[in-house]
Design a protein around this motif. Structure first.
Motif, PDB file in Angstrom:
ATOM      1  N   MET A   1       0.839  -1.195   0.000  1.00 18.44           N
ATOM      2  CA  MET A   1       0.000   0.000   0.000  1.00 18.44           C
ATOM      3  C   MET A   1       0.881   1.254   0.000  1.00 18.44           C
ATOM      4  N   HIS A   2       0.467   2.259  -0.769  1.00 11.56           N
ATOM      5  CA  HIS A   2       1.187   3.534  -0.783  1.00 11.56           C
ATOM      6  C   HIS A   2       0.323   4.593  -0.111  1.00 11.56           C
ATOM      7  N   ILE A  26       4.988  -1.587   5.957  1.00 12.32           N
ATOM      8  CA  ILE A  26       5.619  -0.889   4.839  1.00 12.32           C
ATOM      9  C   ILE A  26       6.661   0.096   5.376  1.00 12.32           C
ATOM     10  N   ASN A  79       6.648  -2.960  -2.281  1.00 13.86           N
ATOM     11  CA  ASN A  79       5.270  -3.246  -1.856  1.00 13.86           C
ATOM     12  C   ASN A  79       4.546  -2.031  -1.315  1.00 13.86           C
ATOM     13  N   GLY A  80       5.229  -0.931  -1.282  1.00 11.89           N
ATOM     14  CA  GLY A  80       4.590   0.283  -0.805  1.00 11.89           C
ATOM     15  C   GLY A  80       5.458   1.026   0.181  1.00 11.89           C
ATOM     16  N   ARG A 105       2.979   1.810 -10.247  1.00 12.72           N
ATOM     17  CA  ARG A 105       2.476   1.888  -8.861  1.00 12.72           C
ATOM     18  C   ARG A 105       1.620   3.135  -8.741  1.00 12.72           C
ATOM     19  N   ASP A 108      -2.562   4.934  -2.778  1.00  7.18           N
ATOM     20  CA  ASP A 108      -3.859   4.390  -2.383  1.00  7.18           C
ATOM     21  C   ASP A 108      -4.672   5.402  -1.601  1.00  7.18           C
TER      22      ASP A 108
END
Ligand code: AMP
Length: 194
Positions: A1-2, A26, A79-80, A105, A108
């Motif tokens: 998740m970003h 993260i 992965n973020g 990417r 989010d």
């Protein structure tokens, strides 16, 4: 998740960001921490940044974008990442979107912590005394709050248009605020965020 974490100086952004990054598993990237580290190391970039930081001004977009993008493209951020204190201008937000898109990417959610100004000043004054931060004195604090209003709040509109902005009330205990943050996270397939 970003995740992007926004909030004026003193809003508790750093503390909550650290906790959320750990919760989500993260990497936590704070451009303020990166710049302070570069300053301590005495690198040319750190010394250039220090001349802005110590006065409460924002460091130049190009400098901060370079530091952040180099770091977010490292394998441990695949992965973020949780971005704390970046972006702070529309230019930085656009650069971030472009670089993430190139890497397939995207952001989010953008969380903004809201705290009223008197409370911010009193929190920052006590932090300045406790941690001996040169940029936590009344004059610099007022400038940083003014800089936030002028340069960073326009980002709200940018992220509202992208339907990514989630505002969170930053008043109350650390746990109360953290629960509010968890409640605004988007659910992702296969990932437990509660
Ligand atoms: P912070 O720890 O996030 O409050 O950042 C401390 C100082 O670092 C700020 O007052 C700015 O001078 C500088 N800084 C951190 N992040 C940024 C950014 N994204 N853009 C410009 N300057 C930044």
């Amino acid at each position: 998740m970003h995740v992007v974490f926004m909030g004026p100086p003193g809003s508790g952004k750093g503390t909550q960001a650290t906790r959320l990054a750990r919760h989500l598993g993260i990497v936590h990237l704070s451009t303020g921490d990166m710049l302070r580290q570069a300053k301590r190391a005495g690198t040319p970039l750190g010394l250039e940044a220090a001349s802005y930081m110590d006065q409460g001004h924002l460091a130049p977009d190009a400098l901060v974008v370079q530091v952040l993008i180099d770091r977010i493209l490292e394998p441990d951020c695949a992965n973020g990442a949780l971005l704390d204190g970046f972006p702070r201008t529309i230019k930085q937000a656009v650069a971030l979107d472009e670089h993430l898109q190139q890497a397939d990417r995207r952001l989010d959610v953008v969380i903004e912590l809201e705290v009223d100004e008197d409370e911010l000043i009193s929190r920052l004054m006590s932090r300045g005394e406790r941690d001996n931060r040169v940029d936590d004195n009344l004059e610099t604090i007022r400038r940083r709050l003014e800089v936030y209003q002028r340069q960073t709040t326009p980002l709200r509109g940018y992220y509202v248009n992208q339907h990514r902005l989630a505002k969170v009330d930053g008043a109350g205990t650390m746990d109360e605020v953290f629960d509010r943050i968890l409640a605004v996270l988007p659910e992702k397939e296969g990932q437990c965020v509660g």
